[in-house]
Design an enzyme around this catalytic site. Sequence first.
Site, PDB file in Angstrom:
ATOM      1  N   HIS A  65       5.937 -10.321  10.430  1.00  0.00           N
ATOM      2  CA  HIS A  65       5.783  -9.522   9.220  1.00  0.00           C
ATOM      3  C   HIS A  65       6.106  -8.050   9.501  1.00  0.00           C
ATOM      4  CE1 HIS A  65       3.105  -7.070   6.554  1.00  0.00           C
ATOM      5  NE2 HIS A  65       3.769  -7.754   5.636  1.00  0.00           N
ATOM      6  N   GLU A  68       9.783  -7.605   9.597  1.00  0.00           N
ATOM      7  CA  GLU A  68      10.314  -7.619   8.224  1.00  0.00           C
ATOM      8  C   GLU A  68      10.253  -6.202   7.632  1.00  0.00           C
ATOM      9  OE1 GLU A  68       8.468  -7.723   4.199  1.00  0.00           O
ATOM     10  OE2 GLU A  68       7.857  -9.650   5.084  1.00  0.00           O
ATOM     11  N   HIS A  69       9.096  -5.554   7.771  1.00  0.00           N
ATOM     12  CA  HIS A  69       8.963  -4.172   7.274  1.00  0.00           C
ATOM     13  C   HIS A  69       9.984  -3.248   7.935  1.00  0.00           C
ATOM     14  CE1 HIS A  69       5.096  -3.375   4.957  1.00  0.00           C
ATOM     15  NE2 HIS A  69       5.174  -4.684   5.013  1.00  0.00           N
ATOM     16  N   GLU A 140      -1.856  -2.702   3.643  1.00  0.00           N
ATOM     17  CA  GLU A 140      -1.487  -4.011   3.097  1.00  0.00           C
ATOM     18  C   GLU A 140      -2.535  -5.055   3.520  1.00  0.00           C
ATOM     19  OE1 GLU A 140       2.454  -5.328   4.155  1.00  0.00           O
ATOM     20  OE2 GLU A 140       2.291  -7.145   2.941  1.00  0.00           O
TER      21      GLU A 140
END
Lengths: 428, 427
Positions: A65, A68-69, A140
Amino acid sequence: MKTIDYPIYNEKLIVNKLSNGLTVYIQPKPGFNKTTAVLGVNYGAIDRTFQVNGKKITQPAGIAHFLEHKMFDKQDYDVFELFNKTGARSNAYTSFTTTNYLFSTAESLKENLDILLDFVQIPYFTQEKVQREKGIIDQEINMYQNDLDNQAYFKIIANLYPDSALATDIAGTVKTVDQIQLADVQLAYNTFYRPENMSLFITGKVDPQLAMTWIVNNQKNKATPQPQVLQRENNFVENSQEHVEQFKMDVARPKVTIGLRGNDLVPTGRDGLKYEIAISIMFDLFFSENAVEYDKLYRDEIIDDSFSWEFENERSFHFAVLGCDTKKPADFIKQMHSIIRMIPNQIVNKTSEFILQKNELLGNYIEMMDSEEAISGQFDGFIGEPVTIYDEVAILNELTLADVTAIAKSFLSKATMQEVMIRAADND
Amino acid sequence: MKYHVANGVQLQVVPTEKFKNTKIMINLTFPTDHRNFAKLALLAELLENSAAEYQSEMLVSRKLSEMYGASYGVSVLRYGNQHTLQIKMTYPNDDYLPNTDRNLTAEIFTFLQNMIEKPFLDNDQFNLNSFKIHQTNMINYLESIADNKAFYATLQLQKLYYPNDPNHGSFLMGSVDALKQITSKELYQYYRQVLRTAEITILVGGKVDPENILDQVHQFKTFSDRSITPYELTVVPAAIKQPLTRSQSIEGAQSILSLGYQLPIYFGNSDYFAAMIFNQLFGGSSLSLLFTNVRERDSLAYDIHSNYNSLFGMVTVQAGIDFQNEAKVLTMISDQLNKIIVGDYKDTLLTGIKQSLINQHRSEGDHLAALMDKQYLQQIMQISISDQDWEAQVEAVSRDEIQRVAKRLKLRATFSLNSREATDEDN
C-alpha cells in the site's frame, strides 16, 4: 493476439501478451464516450515474505500500500497533475493480493495510457519522500480505525489467520509504516513491478488495434528487467480453537462478525471461478432475503438490514465473513451456527430456490455489463486465463445444484470458524 | 419525450439503445415540512418491503429475483425545499434473457402498481406486524448513525448551519422520538394524502417504446388530476449574527472537522458555473488547493474535501485530522480560500479543472442513472442546458468571476468531533 467473442451480448475481448511479458486485455464498448484502463500488479498486502534468487526477505506490514502511494509522487510533480491536464480521473487501490492503478477519460486516450504505463513503470523514490508519506498514511490508518465495520472485518480475518500477513490491515499499522525505509520500497518494487507480473485492462471507447500499437510502442522504450527466481511464502498456520473474541468500543448495538476460513483446495482458472460462484449461491440460498432461514431470523429480530456476508477467494486463501448489528448477539451466533451446520444436508432440497437464485445472478451480471467500473472491477487477469463478466455468465448457466452441493460440502467440511463481538460497556 | 398524464402528473421517456438495462424513476414531491420527515422515511421503508400481493421482505425479494434480479428501492430525498419520495427500478432488456416470450416491462409495471397502489393493509391501516418490524428497524438505524462518524458529523454541521430551522437543519429520516409516535393508522392516512396531492414525475430510460410506457403509466389509478401550487425550490438560510461553533468528544482514532459556508449562488444563476469551478479549485478534486496543500504537502489529513450544493447555496469542508492539529488545519483552510480570492494559483490548474469537468460531463453519458438524474434536476429547476452550452459556459469562466464567487463565501458553522486518543509517532 487473440480475440474472444461473446455473440449473445455483442461483446468481444482482445488478448495480447507482449514480448516483455505484459498482458494486455481490451474489451471495447461501442457507443460509449469514456474509456477506463486498469494497470494491475500481481502484488498485494500479503506478499511480505518471499525468496528472490534464493534470498529470504521479510518486509514490514503495509509495504504494498505504501508503494502504491509513492508511485504518484515524482521528482517535481504529482501524477494527478498529468492526468488532470487531459481532464482524466485517476485512482489506485491495494488489496491483499493485487495493486491496481486506473484512470477514466473521455479525451486523449493515448496520452493517458502513456501516463499510466510510465508512472507505474518509471519509479522515483528518495529517502525524504518515503519519510514524508508516512504522515498521510497514518491519517489513512486512523480513518480506517474510526470505522467500526472495517475494524470488525480485519479483526475476524486476523483471528482466522493468526500470526500471518493477513492478520494486519492492508495499510499496516502506524508502527509498521514507520519501519518502512527507502531500501524496502526499492526491493519490493524491483521484485514485483515487472511486466510479466502485470496486466493492463481497457474497456469503453477504444479502437483495439490502434491502442495495441500505442502500448507496444510505449513498452519498446523500456528496459526488460533481469530474470529472477521468485517464491512467495504465504504459509498459514492452523487456526486456533474457535472462540468469540470480545472488544469494548463505543457502538450503538453490538456488532458481531462470524468468519469461516476455507481449508480445502480451490482449483485455479475457470474452475476457481465456478467454485466462487457456487459458494456465493450457497450463502444466498440460506442468507439472502429470498431464504426462509433469513426471513425467520429477520422476523425474530435477530438480524435486520445491517446483516451482510461476503466471500473472498484470492491467491492462496479463501474465507467468508458474515456480520450484523444486533441486540441479540448470542442468539445470532447460535442460530448462524445451526444454519451453517445443516447446509450440507439441506441444500439439495432447494431446487426451486436455486433456479430463482440463478435468475437473480444472471440479471445482476447483465446490470454490470452497462458499467465500465463493474466490467473492469470484475476482471481478473492473474488466474491463468482471462475471465470476463461474459465468461462468468457462461459458468453460471452451466452450474447445477449438484455442483453447488458438492462445492458447498468441500468448503464446509473443512472450514474453521471464529467470532468477533464489538460491544459498548453498557450494551450488556 | 414528455407526456402530460394528468394534472400534476408527468411522464418523461428517454429512449436509448446504448444500454442493456432499463431504469424507471418515480418521484412524489411536495414542499418540505419537518413534521413529515419521520413519516415519509418510515413509509419508504414499508413500501420497499411489503404489499398486499407480497406480504414480506422475502416475498418482495423473490418476485424481484424471478424478474431477473430487477432492483427496486424506495428512498427519501430533498432537492432544496422539495421533499421527495423516490421509487427506482432497474431491469434487464428482454434481448438478453433466455426466456424470449417474456415481456419484462409489462411485468415490472404490474409489480410497481402492486407495490404503490395495493399496500399490505389490515382494514384502514398498514399491517401491524409488518409496521412494527420496520418501525423498530428504522429506530435501530437512527440509533446506529453515531457509529458512522463522518456521516454523524455531517448531520451535526447541518443542524448548526440552520439554527432554529428544522425544515433544513434536521435529519431527513426524522428522529427516534418522532418515529416512536407514529401509528400505523396515521401513517396510512398520510400515505393516502401523499398519493392524492403529491406532484408526480415519472422518468423512464432505456430501450423502450415511449407509447407503450405511457399506456403502462395510465394503468395507475392513483396517478390522477391534482392541483399543484408552485413553491421556491432553492433554500436561503436566515441571517445570523456570527458563525456558530460546536464540538463534541468521541472515542475514536481520528477527529473530524466540518465547516459550512454560505454561498448564495444557485443552479441557474449567472455565477453558477464559476461557483462550481471554485469548488473544484477549493477542495472538490484531487488537484484542489485543500487536497494538494493540506494533504499532499503537509500530510495533515488523508481525507479532506469540499462540496458545493447548488440548491442550498452552501459549501462544506470536511477533514479527518489529529486533534492536536485542529487550529493549524483551520488556518490552512482559510488560507486556501484566501489564495483563491487573491488569485494565487496557476493557470494550468484552472485549465486542468475545466478540462476535467468537461471530461466528466461527457463521461456521464455512459451512465443511464446519471443521465436520468441530470434530466430530473433540469426538469424541476425548469432549466434546460444543452451539452454544448454547458461546456461553453465552463470554458468561459474567468479568474475574476471565481474571485468574485470566493469573496461571497461566508462561514456559518464549524463542528468538530474530537478524539484525543490518536497517536502520531512522527510528531
